[in-house]
Motif scaffolding. Structure first.
Motif, PDB file in Angstrom:
ATOM      1  N   ARG A 127       0.807  -1.208   0.000  1.00 31.31           N
ATOM      2  CA  ARG A 127       0.000   0.000   0.000  1.00 31.31           C
ATOM      3  C   ARG A 127       0.846   1.265   0.000  1.00 31.31           C
ATOM      4  O   ARG A 127       0.378   2.322  -0.384  1.00 31.31           O
ATOM      5  N   CYS A 174     -12.059  -0.294   4.813  1.00 32.59           N
ATOM      6  CA  CYS A 174     -11.685   1.044   5.244  1.00 32.59           C
ATOM      7  C   CYS A 174     -12.807   2.015   4.864  1.00 32.59           C
ATOM      8  O   CYS A 174     -13.249   2.038   3.714  1.00 32.59           O
ATOM      9  N   CYS A 190     -11.177   4.575   2.086  1.00 26.94           N
ATOM     10  CA  CYS A 190     -10.718   4.189   0.751  1.00 26.94           C
ATOM     11  C   CYS A 190     -11.271   2.851   0.289  1.00 26.94           C
ATOM     12  O   CYS A 190     -11.073   2.466  -0.857  1.00 26.94           O
ATOM     13  N   CYS A 192      -7.925   2.173   7.283  1.00 23.92           N
ATOM     14  CA  CYS A 192      -6.728   1.377   7.013  1.00 23.92           C
ATOM     15  C   CYS A 192      -5.480   2.127   7.473  1.00 23.92           C
ATOM     16  O   CYS A 192      -5.438   3.348   7.506  1.00 23.92           O
ATOM     17  N   CYS A 233      -4.446   5.536   4.541  1.00 22.62           N
ATOM     18  CA  CYS A 233      -5.401   6.513   5.119  1.00 22.62           C
ATOM     19  C   CYS A 233      -4.994   7.072   6.476  1.00 22.62           C
ATOM     20  O   CYS A 233      -5.145   8.255   6.730  1.00 22.62           O
TER      21      CYS A 233
HETATM   22 ZN   LIG Z   1      -8.036   3.407   3.656  1.00 21.61          ZN
END
Ligand SMILES: [Zn+2]
Ligand SMILES: [Zn+2]
Ligand SMILES: [Zn+2]
Lengths: 123, 826
Positions: free
Chosen positions: A34, B87, B90, B113, B117
């Motif tokens: 991520r 989340c 997002c 998350c 985020c």
């Molecule tokens: Zn997120």
């Protein structure tokens, strides 16, 4: 009621180590995957929708009723510790909604809110 | 209370029947809706409870970790109702990243998350308390107020499952998702399959051994691919030259085992919303862009929701074709005595056979028009092959096996035995060979799988589908007219379609029949369009990278003379299913024949590596027989100012002491220090005048590959684009390829564990033989020296003063002590 002898928790330390390694790997990999995501493109949809939250008389509150029931019923199990009612904010499709839940007062998320409130009062 | 209607007993749940309730924990049977959650991976969708039982993590967490699944849905009767955990900001569904935050003022909590985020600055200004993020999975359990931990009573009445059983059943689910714990006890499940042997009584015994192994591999492959579904995919739309819809999207490959390749079939879905109906279509991957974007050409032409871009889902559509063809070939081999000649039948099964010579008038010269002049060992190879019904040619790296193969095929085709069939396991190799053979002037047809017709090919003009379209016939021909109509309208009326198909088949047949040589992949040789063809002469390139049943597909079309080309000192076929690999499926036919005593003909002159670079591989893997066809001068990189520690010796081993880390699926590794130094070396190369296309970074681990790509993109000190153009690949995927400069990152660096992938001498051989001008190896000598082969490599570098440490601009010889090698590698 049937009396059953207390179960002995017997976790193999090697198994635990192995499990922790895999868990850590998953966590680490999830984070890595991520991190590369562009932060700038990230949408922000985090406004607290006051209309959804206001008052349980609100029509939307009915949505949460089934959830509440389960919580109340199960409430007795956890050894008498007091509970706090919180609203969990979720999105169903693009619609915001809340569900009520009872969370043990000693859980960390509740604790943190309390501390926060206390801190704010002191200020 | 009996919420699920299983027939209540005193305390509300009938545990003994737990397995019959859909939402019962698949480990222990607990099915209290408040205590269970469903794994949301489409191919899985199993329920698990939040109790630990006898294991370190709760059952749901155990499953997610062991299966590498990351999404979870709550039960409809749970406090939050049927909810996929995601989340709030997002939509990320990875439960390992999710946690709750609360609003500063209200009693409101929300899932957020951790990355990215939680770390977005803009959120800090809102009414959320980001400092108190609390993870969804805590102490290896889900938060117990979200998914309840079953009561002591419930747990005691549930099935007691051990960690070992969990691991076993998770392993079993990979091939059989519906298996139950009881299946673990059944005979056969845990049994190892019958291993391969050197000699077989007959083709039935052969089939009895290989068929179950292929089945195992097929089941594993299916499981793997079908579990790759992705939701929340963002799509952009385009139209291809053939007017078909093409969808572009990123298909993240979190699990390093699956790589999409052109020709793969995917299903694109839209779940539907208030203003758009549900939609889906399958399509073929036609290419993968440099940005790791997938281009999917859709089968559907109408009703494609091109006005939408987000919220799509993608599934892998698994095809059994290749495995079916292997099984089919083994059957043909057994039941059809004309499938291969008697001599080859017995030879392949390992029977003693009287030596046979093919009496052919040999050509005057063994080279072929349009090809480079052959060297002495290549000439000998061609000559010996033409006289034998079965031959093996071993082509070490850079020894010109494609040219040799093309020359062999040329002479075979000139013998008037009918058409020659030329195969290889990979499309890339088939294309290369087709091109070379075509340059001798022979009429070559490259047969591609139907699913790959839209995939661009360097030998497009040789492909059957291209030739059908561009057949030099009059404009008015019926097929052309129908083709045009089809292209314009997207489809034909059913009677026209029938006519079109018949005409197309006839034309394909005509083109195929008029060819001297037909080239396709091994699996492609099982194409129905070839079913009525017979091939007496077959050449299989890269045959050491094919499984035996794969190799058999082109052979059972009537072979009398077979040439297997390959190198058993380089990597063999990739077998995903460990059980099948252990039973010997990874051993190629070439290798078995070598063990049976067939002496491969070895090509001996290499034209790739700087003589300094070929020295060690030659001594270590080819008994010192590899000669250099290139001189030091021809491999001098003039004008490149790179700090090689010994001038004129473009190689060094760069001592690294950084720790390895587990990455990706928990089975892969990465090493940050090495990655950082790879970037420095790359930058130094670029500064010294080397261009990106000359550099290849290779590493045995997918985890490290991905990490290096990211690291260079973020930290490279030169222009971003330069780093993007540099190929970073796994060692395995680089087999058969070369670059001017190779940087090898070894990754493994630990005190007690082994060195994994690096143990395989064939992988080391491949890694060391990719570079033409220079090589840099990064690794930890302390760890690597325990393995005898690495020990001798390190010693070789040390003796030549090429074992170095320190900053790149001031490399010093390293005095690091090697460890004693543990055992002699067999
Ligand atoms: Zn997120
Ligand atoms: Zn799952
Ligand atoms: Zn359970």
């Amino acid at each position: 009621n049937v009396e059953v002898r207390q179960k002995v928790m017997n976790v193999d330390p090697k198994e635990q180590e192995d499990f922790d390694r895999e868990l850590k790997a998953l966590l680490q990999e999830s984070l890595e995957s991520r991190k590369s995501e562009a932060r700038s493109r990230l949408p922000l949809n985090m406004m607290v929708p006051m209309n959804v939250l206001e008052g349980s008389k609100d029509s939307r509150a009915t949505e949460s009723e089934s959830g509440e029931e389960t919580v109340d019923e199960e409430g007795g199990n956890a050894g008498g510790s007091s509970k706090v009612r919180v609203k969990v904010l979720m999105k169903k499709g693009h619609k915001q909604q809340t569900r009520q839940m009872l969370i043990p007062a000693d859980s960390s998320i509740v604790q943190s809110t309390k501390q926060q409130e206390a801190a704010e009062l002191e200020e | 209370e009996d919420p699920v209607g299983t027939g209540a007993v005193e305390d509300g749940y009938d545990y003994s029947k737990g397995d019959f309730v859909e939402h019962a924990c698949r480990y222990c049977g607990i099915h209290n809706p408040a205590c269970v959650a469903r794994c949301n991976v489409p191919s899985c969708r199993k329920w698990f409870c939040n109790s630990r039982g006898n294991t370190s993590g709760s059952h749901i967490v155990n499953h997610l970790v062991r299966a590498k699944h990351k999404e979870v849905c709550l039960h409809k009767d749970s406090p939050l109702g049927e909810t996929i955990l995601e989340c709030y900001n997002c939509g990320c569904r990875n439960v390992f990243l999710l946690g709750f935050i609360s609003a500063k003022a209200e009693n409101v909590v929300v899932l957020l998350c951790r990355e990215p985020c939680l770390s977005v600055n803009a959120l800090k200004d809102m009414n959320w308390d980001l400092s108190q993020w609390c993870p969804l999975i805590d102490d290896r359990c889900f938060l117990s107020w979200l998914v309840k931990v079953p009561s002591e009573q419930e747990q005691l009445r549930a099935r007691q499952i051990s960690a070992q059983q969990i691991n076993k059943v998770e392993e079993l689910w990979k091939t059989n998702p519906d298996a139950s714990l009881e299946d673990l006890e059944k005979p056969g499940v845990d049994d190892e399959p019958q291993p391969v042997v050197l000699k077989y009584e007959d083709a039935y015994q052969y089939q009895n051994v290989f068929a179950p192994l292929i089945k195992l591999e097929a089941d594993y492959d299916k499981m793997m691919k079908e579990s790759q579904s992705k939701d929340n995919v963002t799509v952009r739309w385009d139209i291809g030259l053939n007017k078909k819809r093409v969808a572009y999207f990123v298909f993240p490959k979190e699990d390093n085992e699956l790589r999409l390749v052109p020709g793969d079939e995917l299903r694109l879905r839209y779940p539907g919303d208030s203003s758009h109906p549900t939609w889906q279509s399958v399509g073929h991957v036609i290419k993968l862009t440099a940005q790791e974007e997938v281009a999917l050409e859709l089968r559907a032409s109408q009703g494609v929701p091109t006005e939408l871009n987000v919220g799509f889902s993608v599934d892998f559509v698994w095809k059994s074709t290749s495995f079916d063809r292997m099984q089919g070939a083994m059957k043909t081999f057994a039941v059809d005595e004309t499938s291969v000649s008697g001599y080859i039948y017995h030879h392949l099964l390992g029977h003693e056979v009287e030596h046979q010579i093919i009496r052919n008038t040999l050509p005057r010269r063994f080279g072929a028009p349009g090809l480079p002049e052959l060297n002495a060992s290549q000439v000998l190879a061609v000559k010996s092959v033409l006289q034998k019904p079965v031959s093996l040619i071993q082509g070490p790296p850079g020894t010109g096996k494609t040219v040799t193969s093309a020359a062999i095929v040329y002479h075979m085709a000139k013998q008037g035995q009918g058409q020659v069939l030329v195969c290889a396991p990979s499309n890339v190799a088939v294309d290369q060979l087709a091109e070379k053979i075509s340059s001798t002037g022979l009429k070559v047809v490259r047969l591609c799988a139907k699913s790959r017709e839209a995939v661009s090919s360097p030998v497009e003009h040789l492909t059957l589908h291209y030739q059908v379209r561009h057949l030099d016939t009059s404009e008015k021909s019926e097929l052309h007219k129908l083709q045009q109509l089809k292209d314009e309208q997207g489809e034909l009326s059913s009677s026209d379609e029938k006519k079109y198909k018949a005409l197309k088949r006839a034309t394909e047949r005509e083109i195929l029949q008029s060819a001297d040589v037909i080239c396709c992949t091994c699996v492609g040789a099982g194409d129905p369009r070839l079913s009525n063809f017979r091939f007496r002469q077959v050449l299989i390139d890269e045959s050491t990278q094919a499984t035996e049943p794969e190799c058999l597909i082109p052979l059972v079309l009537g072979v009398k003379q077979v040439v297997l080309v390959g190198d058993h000192c380089q990597l063999g076929p990739v077998i995903m299913c460990k059980k099948a690999a252990r039973a010997g499926l990874a051993q190629s036919l070439f290798e078995r024949l070598v063990i049976l005593g067939v002496k491969p003909f070895r090509l001996q002159v290499q034209y790739r590596m700087h003589p300094c670079l070929s020295e060690f591989p030659s001594n270590c893997f080819y008994e010192g027989t590899l000669q250099n066809g290139v001189t030091v001068n021809e491999r001098q990189s003039s004008g490149i100012d790179f700090p090689w520690p010994v001038p004129n010796r473009p190689m060094f081993f760069y001592v690294q002491m950084g720790q390895e880390e587990i990455s990706a699926s928990g089975t892969s590794y990465l090493n940050r220090t090495e990655a950082a130094n790879v970037e420095k070396i790359v930058t130094t190369f670029l500064r010294s005048g080397v261009v990106p296309s000359q550099i290849g970074v290779i590493t045995p681990y997918e985890g490290q590959r991905a990490y290096i790509v990211n690291y260079m993109a973020r930290n490279g000190s030169l222009r971003q684009q330069l780093y993007k153009e540099i190929e970073v690949a796994s060692v395995d995927s680089f087999q058969g390829r070369e670059k001017d400069y190779i940087i090898l990152s070894c990754v493994r660096s630990n005190e007690h564990q082994g060195i994994g992938f690096l143990n395989d001498p064939r992988r080391l051989n491949v890694a060391l033989t990719r570079a033409r001008y220079g090589i840099v190896i990064l690794g930890n000598p302390k760890v690597l020296s325990k393995q005898p082969l690495w020990n001798s490599l390190l010693t070789h570098y040390k003796e030549h003063e090429c074992l170095v440490e320190g900053p790149l601009n001031n490399l010093k010889q390293s005095m690091v002590q090697f460890q004693k090698p543990k055992k002699i590698y067999n």
